[in-house]
Each structure stands twice: as C-alpha cells, then as structure tokens.
Design an enzyme around this catalytic site. Structure first.
Site, PDB file in Angstrom:
ATOM      1  N   LYS A  73       5.186  -3.149  17.968  1.00  0.00           N
ATOM      2  CA  LYS A  73       4.341  -4.324  17.757  1.00  0.00           C
ATOM      3  C   LYS A  73       4.412  -4.692  16.270  1.00  0.00           C
ATOM      4  CE  LYS A  73       0.235  -6.283  16.669  1.00  0.00           C
ATOM      5  NZ  LYS A  73       0.850  -7.374  15.906  1.00  0.00           N
TER       6      LYS A  73
ATOM      7  N   GLU B  63       0.214   5.369   7.598  1.00  0.00           N
ATOM      8  CA  GLU B  63       0.628   4.968   6.242  1.00  0.00           C
ATOM      9  C   GLU B  63      -0.245   3.793   5.846  1.00  0.00           C
ATOM     10  OE1 GLU B  63       2.494   6.631   4.476  1.00  0.00           O
ATOM     11  OE2 GLU B  63       3.840   7.753   5.765  1.00  0.00           O
TER      12      GLU B  63
ATOM     13  N   CYS C 199       2.325  -1.622  -0.743  1.00  0.00           N
ATOM     14  CA  CYS C 199       1.369  -0.519  -0.724  1.00  0.00           C
ATOM     15  C   CYS C 199       1.537   0.330  -1.977  1.00  0.00           C
ATOM     16  CB  CYS C 199       1.574   0.325   0.526  1.00  0.00           C
ATOM     17  SG  CYS C 199       3.276   0.839   0.734  1.00  0.00           S
TER      18      CYS C 199
HETATM   19  P1  NAD Z   1      -3.168  -4.694   8.952  1.00  0.00           P
HETATM   20  O1  NAD Z   1      -3.874  -3.391   9.046  1.00  0.00           O
HETATM   21  O2  NAD Z   1      -3.990  -5.922   8.985  1.00  0.00           O
HETATM   22  O3  NAD Z   1      -2.099  -4.843  10.133  1.00  0.00           O
HETATM   23  C1  NAD Z   1      -1.069  -3.902  10.353  1.00  0.00           C
HETATM   24  C2  NAD Z   1      -0.613  -4.000  11.812  1.00  0.00           C
HETATM   25  O4  NAD Z   1      -1.691  -3.575  12.646  1.00  0.00           O
HETATM   26  C3  NAD Z   1      -0.280  -5.413  12.256  1.00  0.00           C
HETATM   27  O5  NAD Z   1       0.815  -5.385  13.133  1.00  0.00           O
HETATM   28  C4  NAD Z   1      -1.548  -5.844  12.959  1.00  0.00           C
HETATM   29  O6  NAD Z   1      -1.337  -6.885  13.889  1.00  0.00           O
HETATM   30  C5  NAD Z   1      -1.961  -4.559  13.633  1.00  0.00           C
HETATM   31  N1  NAD Z   1      -3.393  -4.457  13.971  1.00  0.00           N
HETATM   32  C6  NAD Z   1      -4.436  -5.135  13.442  1.00  0.00           C
HETATM   33  N2  NAD Z   1      -5.592  -4.747  14.041  1.00  0.00           N
HETATM   34  C7  NAD Z   1      -5.275  -3.801  14.953  1.00  0.00           C
HETATM   35  C8  NAD Z   1      -6.022  -3.010  15.873  1.00  0.00           C
HETATM   36  N3  NAD Z   1      -7.348  -3.107  15.975  1.00  0.00           N
HETATM   37  N4  NAD Z   1      -5.364  -2.124  16.646  1.00  0.00           N
HETATM   38  C9  NAD Z   1      -4.027  -1.976  16.542  1.00  0.00           C
HETATM   39  N5  NAD Z   1      -3.243  -2.716  15.708  1.00  0.00           N
HETATM   40  C10 NAD Z   1      -3.873  -3.613  14.906  1.00  0.00           C
HETATM   41  O7  NAD Z   1      -2.271  -4.634   7.625  1.00  0.00           O
HETATM   42  P2  NAD Z   1      -1.340  -5.784   7.021  1.00  0.00           P
HETATM   43  O8  NAD Z   1      -2.188  -6.826   6.388  1.00  0.00           O
HETATM   44  O9  NAD Z   1      -0.329  -6.208   8.016  1.00  0.00           O
HETATM   45  O10 NAD Z   1      -0.550  -4.972   5.895  1.00  0.00           O
HETATM   46  C11 NAD Z   1      -1.044  -4.751   4.613  1.00  0.00           C
HETATM   47  C12 NAD Z   1      -1.599  -3.347   4.479  1.00  0.00           C
HETATM   48  O11 NAD Z   1      -0.590  -2.400   4.834  1.00  0.00           O
HETATM   49  C13 NAD Z   1      -1.990  -3.000   3.068  1.00  0.00           C
HETATM   50  O12 NAD Z   1      -3.203  -2.298   3.072  1.00  0.00           O
HETATM   51  C14 NAD Z   1      -0.852  -2.095   2.595  1.00  0.00           C
HETATM   52  O13 NAD Z   1      -1.187  -1.226   1.541  1.00  0.00           O
HETATM   53  C15 NAD Z   1      -0.516  -1.382   3.843  1.00  0.00           C
HETATM   54  N6  NAD Z   1       0.834  -0.828   3.796  1.00  0.00           N
HETATM   55  C16 NAD Z   1       0.988   0.518   3.712  1.00  0.00           C
HETATM   56  C17 NAD Z   1       2.260   1.071   3.612  1.00  0.00           C
HETATM   57  C18 NAD Z   1       2.476   2.555   3.510  1.00  0.00           C
HETATM   58  O14 NAD Z   1       3.585   2.998   3.748  1.00  0.00           O
HETATM   59  N7  NAD Z   1       1.462   3.336   3.166  1.00  0.00           N
HETATM   60  C19 NAD Z   1       3.371   0.240   3.613  1.00  0.00           C
HETATM   61  C20 NAD Z   1       3.178  -1.136   3.701  1.00  0.00           C
HETATM   62  C21 NAD Z   1       1.906  -1.656   3.807  1.00  0.00           C
END
Ligand code: NAD
Length: 504
Positions: free
Chosen positions: A182, A257, A291
């Site tokens: 997803k 992550e 991130c």
């Molecule tokens: P997000 O948490 O909003 O979404 C991530 C994914 O989860 C998306 O595909 C989203 O549609 C899905 N999602 C949202 N709500 C959900 C739920 N209730 N159940 C299951 N899936 C759900 O994050 P984002 O805005 O897409 O990404 C930015 C964040 O990701 C930042 O906090 C960043 O630091 C983090 N990030 C971390 C890493 C790492 O390796 N640690 C890498 C890249 C980004």
C-alpha cells in the site's frame, strides 16, 4: 522556469491483485497532483475494504507455492527486476520528480538506491545464512534454518516512493513471503510502475499485490487482518504507534521506521566548508522532507557565528524550482497542506523568539509565477534553542535551526534532548569527539564527517525512541522476513535420556 508548463499525459493507475489490473470495487478514484505545478497527473483507483481483502487472499493463496521455490530461484527474478530498473532509470526518475517533486538528480539517485536494494537482496537468495552450533551431545547437530512468515503488508510514505518500498518488498520476496503493498496516496504512479517491472520479470501471480487508496481505509484494513504475518511500516510516529497497537493484538512481526528530528553537530575543529556543504544538503535536499533531515544543527560556540553566516548565505543561494529543471537544487513540498504547515512553523519560530537567518516564507510575494503556483517554500534557517517548538517537532519541510553548544559534551546532551532517535551526524577532525558521538548519541545511525543523508543498503538502518524499532537493510534486513527454526539432528541412532545427567 518562468514559462508555461506543458500538461503531462494523464495516467490511469489501477489496483494490481492476483496478477490482474483492476478498478476499485466501488469504482472510486482519487487524483494525483504535481506539487510543482498543481496539475493533475493521474486518476488512481481508490481501494475498498473488499479490494484489500482480495489482495490479502491473493497473497495468502500464492504463499505456499512461492515459499516452496528455492531462494536462488526467487533471487533470479529480483536480478531481472534490477536489470529492468536499469533500463528504465530515466522514466522512473521522471515519474518520481513529477509526483513527489524532488530534483531530477535526486530522483535518479533514488532509483539507483532502489536498484542497489533489489540487487543486494537478490544476492541474499544465495546466502541467507543461518547457523550451526556445537552440540552438547555426541553425534548430534544443532542448527537453525530460516522459514518465511507469510503475507507481508508493506505500507510506505511518499518521500522516497521507490527506494523505501523496495527496502521492504525485496527482502520480503527473496525470503519467500508474499506481499500486499500500500503506497502513499501522493505517489502511487511510481509504485505502479515498479510493480509492473516485477511482473515483467516473471513474478508469479498473487505474490505482489498493489492496493492504492487512503491510509485510514486501505492501510487500516490491511493492518487489522490477522492473515498479515509481517507488517513493514514506514511513516509518522503517531501512525506507527497505532499500527503497533493493532499488530500487537495478533502478535505479528513488525518493523516500524518512523519520524526523526536529526541533530548534526559541528565541532569547532571541523572543516567549515565541508560542514556547511554537508549540512546544507542534509537539511534541504528533498525540501527537507526526509526522516533523516538535519533539522537541528548544533554548533560549538567558537565557530557559531562564522558557521551560521556561511550556512545562511549558502541556503539563500539555493536554486528553488521545478525538479524537472536541471538547474533546480530544491523542489516543492509535497502538498498545499505541507506548505501551510511549513509556513506555520516559520511563524512559530519567529513568535518563540528564534532569529531568522534565511528564508522564512513562501514565494507568494514576487519571484515569478512558477514558484507562486507550486508548493514552494524558501530554504529557512533559524538560530534558536533546543527547547523551542521548531527544534522539537518534526516539521518535514525546509526549515532548520542552528543551536549553540558550549562543548561536545553539551552538544551530545542537546542532540539527545528529543523524543526521536533516527539519524545523527558530527563534523570533527578529532577522533575522540567522533567516537564519543558514535557511542553516546541515542540514534540508530551516526554519520561521521557526513551529513545524515545517503543511507547505504549494505548496513542496517532504523531508529530508537519515537523513531521506531526493528532494523532494515544489511545482513539483518532478512531477519524481519524470516523466522528461525531450530533443528536438532541426532545421527547416533541411539536412545538418549531426555535429560543430561551430570557426569560423576
Ligand atoms: P504517514 O504516517 O501519514 O503515512 C505513511 C503511510 O501510512 C501512507 O501510505 C499512509 O496512507 C498510511 N496510513 C495512514 N494512516 C494509516 C492507518 N491508520 N493505518 C495504516 N496505514 C495508514 O506518513 P507520511 O506523511 O506518508 O510520511 C512522512 C513520515 O514518514 C515522516 O514522519 C517521516 O519521518 C517518516 N519517514 C520515516 C522513514 C524511516 O525510515 N524512519 C523514512 C521516510 C519517512
């Protein structure tokens, strides 16, 4: 890029379930927009609960056969995917830039990292080491074998729409698991394009399924299914905590992550030009939407003023624009909402008394129609303290704060004064400072004389505290996707007592 922007061909992105492209079961779609121009790029199928269940069922049914193929056979498919990525670098990179916004050179680097990941884990197909331990009993062998776990959910963010999903999909597949993927709703076109490369490489039907749609519906339904045996999630810390709670109910393997608020320490003996260049790239590449972005730059007092002046000047000179323009160094934010959030944090910084050294706003007042049209924000540098909100919250935009430290010990204390613990860095020529930072900073990664950017596939990656748990990549990258089973092989053909009597 001051000229009118050409309209891209409108793409149609469908779900991919059991080897077939399909529309959403309710016919729903959503649109993807170019963050640099706000033009519509694609109509995308919005998966329903029913679609998610169909994807899970397809992966569940494909699992017995896929897990029975040999790991080297599975690896052959990954090697082919690698070749196909190489043949399609430009198309994939362009797609990333169009829907995510990053500069084309950065998008190419992301495709290269995706390629590196696929090839690395393809190599695991001929390693996947487990162990034999000396037995306590004569004529007996004690050893472990690895078994795949089953259906894996891969839920990913938009900021690295190809590299991050491949960090999970590649090891999951080579270890013999099947996948329901997803992607984030801002970047489904890239996802769909590389999933098709797996199909072209010969991946059997049902082994990799793609379900696009909202996280609250598609992601949630996936996570709530007890047929999912591994959940690989990358995204915000709060989303991750919710997923962890649901996953705990069915005791499944998970790797999380999550967010970061990464410190970059500049010691007074550091080479100023190198430190400024590294900090600039770490804070502002991908418009700070990483991130691992260096969002707190902690500088030892003796060089604080010189560093701040040079860094702010360099930030002001960064070329901001459409990522497709070869001169662009920093692209737009992913969405209007992200732009609004960044602008709000620039105002918060000003209100809480941080000193604005560069940027501080969007481009609505002047600077050409293209920067006004897209989600562009100026590279912004504050000088402030670590207790400020701009130093504690993950802004996920082009804002960084320079913070003064009395000495290296103080710098490390400041670095650790955060809820996050993902990446970190120190610039110094003194090995004592470097090793102190390496051991004492609470983070999953510390870069020595390099900004916290440029994760390599051969070494493990992951965070501590609110940045998550579990490790991806490197030799531990297969641990998340295999269960070790212990075998005791007795080749004595004798009856042993079930206990081990002490020898008299
Ligand atoms: P997000 O948490 O909003 O979404 C991530 C994914 O989860 C998306 O595909 C989203 O549609 C899905 N999602 C949202 N709500 C959900 C739920 N209730 N159940 C299951 N899936 C759900 O994050 P984002 O805005 O897409 O990404 C930015 C964040 O990701 C930042 O906090 C960043 O630091 C983090 N990030 C971390 C890493 C790492 O390796 N640690 C890498 C890249 C980004």
């Amino acid at each position: 890029m001051q000229q009118a922007v050409a309209q891209e061909k409108l793409e149609q992105v469908e779900l991919f379930i059991a080897g077939e492209s399909r529309a959403s079961s309710r016919g729903e779609t959503f649109q993807v927009t170019n963050p640099a121009t706000r033009q519509t790029l694609a109509n995308v199928a919005s998966g329903t609960e029913e679609d998610v269940r169909a994807g899970i069922d397809a992966a569940y049914e494909a699992f017995p056969n896929w897990s029975q193929t040999t790991a080297p056979e599975r690896a052959e498919i990954l090697f082919k995917v690698g070749q196909l990525i190489q043949e399609n670098v430009e198309q994939l990179a362009r797609t990333i830039t169009l829907e995510e916004g990053k500069a084309l050179a950065e998008a190419r680097a992301e495709v290269k990292q995706g390629y590196n990941t696929v090839m690395y884990f393809a190599g695991e197909g001929r390693r996947m080491l487990s162990n034999v331990t000396p037995s306590e009993t004569k004529d007996k062998l004690t050893m472990t074998i690895r078994r795949p776990l089953g259906v894996t959910a891969v839920i990913t963010p938009w900021n690295f729409p190809m590299m991050i999903p491949l960090w999970n999909i590649s090891p999951a597949l080579v270890c013999g698991n099947t996948v329901v993927f997803k992607p984030a709703s801002f970047t489904p076109i890239t996802a769909s394009k590389f999933v098709q490369l797996f199909v072209k490489a010969g991946l059997p039907r049902g082994v990799l399924n793609l379900i696009t749609g909202p996280g609250e519906r598609v992601g949630r339904t996936l996570v709530e299914s007890d047929k999912i045996r591994v959940c690989a999630f990358t995204g915000e810390s709060e989303t991750g905590k919710g997923i962890a709670q649901t996953s705990a109910k069915c005791l499944r393997r998970q790797v999380l992550e999550l967010g970061g608020k990464n410190p970059l320490i500049v010691a007074s003996d550091a080479d100023l030009a190198v430190a400024v260049g590294g900090a600039l790239w770490s804070a502002f590449s991908n418009a700070g939407q990483k991130c691992t972005a260096a969002s707190r730059i902690i500088v030892e007092e003796p060089i604080l003023d010189r560093f701040a002046k040079t860094f702010a000047e360099a930030a002001t000179k960064l070329v901001v624009g459409n990522g497709l323009d070869p001169s662009t160094e920093m692209g737009p934010l992913i969405s209007e909402a992200a732009l609004t959030k960044t602008k709000e944090y620039a105002e918060i910084g000003k209100r809480e008394g941080a000193k604005l050294l560069a940027g501080g706003s969007d481009y609505k007042n002047g600077k050409g129609p293209d920067l006004q049209r897209g989600n562009f924000h100026q590279p912004t540098v504050f000088s402030g303290t670590n207790s400020m909100q701009i130093s504690q919250d993950e802004i996920f935009g082009p804002i960084t704060t320079i913070i003064s430290a009395r000495n290296i010990q103080d710098a490390i204390s400041i670095a650790n004064d955060t809820r996050y613990g993902l990446a970190s860095a120190i610039y110094t020529k003194d090995i004592r400072n470097a090793m102190k930072a390496a051991y004492d900073i609470d983070a999953g990664v510390t870069f020595l004389n390099q900004g916290p950017v440029g994760i390599e596939v051969g070494a493990s990656f992951g965070g501590v505290k609110d940045s998550g748990f579990g490790r991806e990549l490197g030799e531990v990258g297969i641990e998340d996707y295999t269960e070790k089973k212990t075998l005791y092989l007795d080749y004595s053909y004798r009856v042993h007592p079930f206990f081990y009597p002490w020898k008299k």
